[in-house]
Design an enzyme around this catalytic site. Structure first.
Site, short mmCIF file in Angstrom:
data_model
loop_
_atom_site.label_atom_id
_atom_site.label_comp_id
_atom_site.label_asym_id
_atom_site.label_seq_id
_atom_site.Cartn_x
_atom_site.Cartn_y
_atom_site.Cartn_z
N GLY A 8 -20.40 82.07 -43.37
CA GLY A 8 -21.19 81.57 -42.26
C GLY A 8 -22.49 81.20 -42.71
N ASP A 13 -27.84 82.58 -38.30
CA ASP A 13 -28.30 83.50 -39.15
C ASP A 13 -28.25 83.51 -40.73
OD1 ASP A 13 -28.70 84.45 -36.88
OD2 ASP A 13 -27.37 86.29 -36.94
N SER A 82 -18.92 81.71 -32.46
CA SER A 82 -19.89 82.38 -31.84
C SER A 82 -20.33 82.34 -30.43
CB SER A 82 -21.08 82.45 -32.70
OG SER A 82 -21.51 81.00 -33.03
N SER A 123 -21.75 92.54 -32.18
CA SER A 123 -22.39 92.09 -31.19
C SER A 123 -22.89 92.85 -30.02
CB SER A 123 -21.91 90.78 -30.73
OG SER A 123 -22.42 90.46 -29.49
N GLU A 125 -22.58 91.90 -27.02
CA GLU A 125 -21.22 91.57 -25.99
C GLU A 125 -20.30 92.66 -26.13
OE1 GLU A 125 -20.52 88.41 -24.23
OE2 GLU A 125 -22.56 87.68 -24.43
N TYR A 147 -14.34 86.58 -26.79
CA TYR A 147 -15.04 86.60 -27.97
C TYR A 147 -15.73 88.22 -28.24
CZ TYR A 147 -19.89 86.76 -30.35
OH TYR A 147 -21.05 87.17 -31.15
N HIS A 177 -30.18 86.90 -30.37
CA HIS A 177 -31.35 86.29 -31.52
C HIS A 177 -31.33 84.87 -31.43
CE1 HIS A 177 -28.27 88.20 -33.94
NE2 HIS A 177 -28.55 86.99 -34.61
P1 NAP Z 1 -23.55 80.55 -35.90
O1 NAP Z 1 -24.72 79.83 -36.14
O2 NAP Z 1 -22.66 79.85 -34.73
O3 NAP Z 1 -22.72 80.42 -37.21
C1 NAP Z 1 -21.42 80.78 -37.22
C2 NAP Z 1 -21.27 80.51 -38.73
O4 NAP Z 1 -19.63 80.78 -38.99
C3 NAP Z 1 -21.18 79.14 -39.12
O5 NAP Z 1 -21.62 78.81 -40.32
C4 NAP Z 1 -19.73 78.41 -39.03
O6 NAP Z 1 -19.46 77.29 -40.07
C5 NAP Z 1 -19.04 79.86 -39.47
N1 NAP Z 1 -17.58 79.69 -39.37
C6 NAP Z 1 -16.79 79.64 -38.07
N2 NAP Z 1 -15.74 79.38 -38.04
C7 NAP Z 1 -15.44 79.73 -39.58
C8 NAP Z 1 -14.24 79.69 -40.30
N3 NAP Z 1 -13.03 79.82 -39.54
N4 NAP Z 1 -14.43 79.78 -41.56
C9 NAP Z 1 -15.57 79.68 -42.35
N5 NAP Z 1 -16.74 79.78 -41.67
C10 NAP Z 1 -16.57 79.68 -40.25
O7 NAP Z 1 -23.80 82.09 -35.55
P2 NAP Z 1 -25.02 83.00 -35.63
O8 NAP Z 1 -25.93 82.78 -34.44
O9 NAP Z 1 -25.46 82.50 -37.01
O10 NAP Z 1 -24.51 84.18 -35.68
C11 NAP Z 1 -24.03 85.10 -36.89
C12 NAP Z 1 -23.03 86.04 -36.54
O11 NAP Z 1 -23.79 87.14 -35.43
C13 NAP Z 1 -21.92 85.72 -35.90
O12 NAP Z 1 -21.01 86.62 -36.43
C14 NAP Z 1 -22.06 86.12 -34.56
O13 NAP Z 1 -21.11 86.33 -33.69
C15 NAP Z 1 -22.96 87.20 -34.61
N6 NAP Z 1 -23.97 87.62 -33.44
C16 NAP Z 1 -24.81 86.60 -33.15
C17 NAP Z 1 -25.54 86.91 -32.32
C18 NAP Z 1 -26.79 85.86 -31.87
O14 NAP Z 1 -27.59 86.08 -30.83
N7 NAP Z 1 -27.22 84.85 -32.62
C19 NAP Z 1 -25.66 88.22 -31.67
C20 NAP Z 1 -24.78 89.08 -32.07
C21 NAP Z 1 -23.88 88.68 -33.06
P3 NAP Z 1 -19.25 76.07 -39.54
O15 NAP Z 1 -20.37 75.25 -39.92
O16 NAP Z 1 -18.11 75.61 -40.46
O17 NAP Z 1 -18.90 75.91 -38.19
#
Ligand code: NAP
Length: 341
Positions: A8, A13, A82, A123, A125, A147, A177
């Protein structure tokens, strides 16, 4: 030099974490889908500093190869579908990416690299419709969307693999975040965008929402339930917590959040106020945008993170929202300039 593999890496993040770990002197490997890497993404500017391994986390062979090729000391498993709202229409895919892919990663490490430490992105969530006022590491989970259900599955499997196979897997139960790098379909970024449009006098925005309508239409931003409240922190603070979690001798789970709750109304007020506008004239609640089943109003008790990791957030809610609004103003001005030239 320590080696880290980030799944990711193209996301919010992942890109902040890569920057942070580079500053710490790490060699970085990122697992990314090929089509995503060749599009502009949040880690594009790091292309010359990181090694990208192409793969999809739903493919066990891609994960196993990445672990073998990177030979990482630490893995940060951030890849995810996400968007909780979208998980309703992509339930099976969400389980694949957010649930089963984590287990494939644990398996790959168990067989090929049992000494590697894994950070897993859980998360808040997962708490869903909680009955407690604040949530900590002992609060029961009650997920209310696909999710969160998939995240809960992966979280429990992380604990089971840690206990059963003595692998170092630590999960961060992260509350929301946000940052300048949040995609536009996320609530906070929509509000920042709406405030930026108001500041620039844009009544019909160039960017569109999920329904194909301008995000700001006739000077108005449509949102869902304005009473929902969340614990919103700043993403760069949270990636620092991820790293701290993996620096502990023993693997453990940590709740990471600011401990402060704000409603969506508060968010609108702060965002529009930062550009001298009255949010109530620019925002309305559209019933169509209310989630079928909203999670409860969750807020973190981050005491354990503070005590054990020494982690505290460094950027306030108001400062974060201001940064996001300013970034959107900057982006919209750029779009306007390009359209005029
Ligand atoms: P994000 O910006 O949506 O990034 C998700 C990443 O996962 C992207 O790089 C995406 O790549 C990659 N991805 C999705 N499907 C994939 C696949 N099949 N194979 C390989 N890569 C894949 O999410 P984030 O906000 O950075 O969050 C990071 C992590 O923390 C996630 O697991 C999210 O669920 C968790 N989280 C986030 C929050 C928050 O508030 N941000 C809170 C709690 C937990 P592509 O560019 O190819 O789509």
């Amino acid at each position: 030099m320590k080696r880290a593999l980030i799944t990711g890496i193209t996301g919010q993040d992942g890109s902040y974490l890569a920057e942070f770990l580079l500053q710490q002197g790490y060699e970085i490997f990122g697992l990314a889908r090929q089509e995503s890497w060749y599009r502009p993404n949040f880690a594009s500017h790091l292309a010359s500093k990181v090694t990208i391994l192409f793969g999809d986390v739903t493919e066990g062979v891609d994960i196993a190869s990445a672990v073998q090729d990177a030979k990482p000391d630490e893995i940060y498993n951030l890849a995810s579908q996400s968007r909780p709202g979208e998980s309703w229409s992509r339930a099976a895919e969400t389980l694949q990416v957010n649930g089963l892919a984590a287990v494939r990663l644990f398996e790959a490490v168990r067989h090929a690299s049992p000494g590697t430490k894994i950070y897993h992105a859980s998360s808040s969530e997962m708490f869903g419709q909680t009955t407690t006022d604040v949530q900590d590491e002992l609060t029961p989970f009650n997920p209310v969307n696909p999710y969160a259900a998939a995240k809960t599955y992966a979280h429990q499997m992380a604990r089971i693999y840690r206990d059963s196979y003595k692998i170092y897997i630590a999960s961060g139960i992260l509350f929301n975040h946000e940052s300048e790098r949040r995609p536009l379909h996320f609530l906070t970024q929509k509000v920042a965008y709406g405030a930026a449009c108001a500041a620039l006098g844009i009544r019909n925005s160039p960017d569109r929402n999920e329904r194909g309508r301008p995000i700001v239409e006739d000077g108005k931003l449509a949102l869902g339930n304005l009473q929902v409240s969340r614990d919103w922190g700043y993403a760069p603070d949270f990636v620092r917590a991820m790293w701290l979690i993996l620096q502990q001798d023993q693997p453990a789970d940590f709740v990471i959040g600011t401990g402060k709750s704000h409603t969506l109304r508060d968010l609108c007020e702060v965002a529009y106020q930062s550009v001298g506008r009255d949010w109530e004239k620019c925002v309305f609640s559209d019933p169509v945008l209310v989630r079928p089943l909203e999670p409860g109003n969750t807020v973190a008790n981050p005491s354990k993170a503070k005590k054990v990791l020494g982690w505290v957030p460094s950027v306030s809610f108001e400062e974060m929202v201001g940064r996001m609004v300013r970034a959107q103003i900057h982006r919209l001005q750029h779009v306007q300039t390009e359209a005029e030239s």
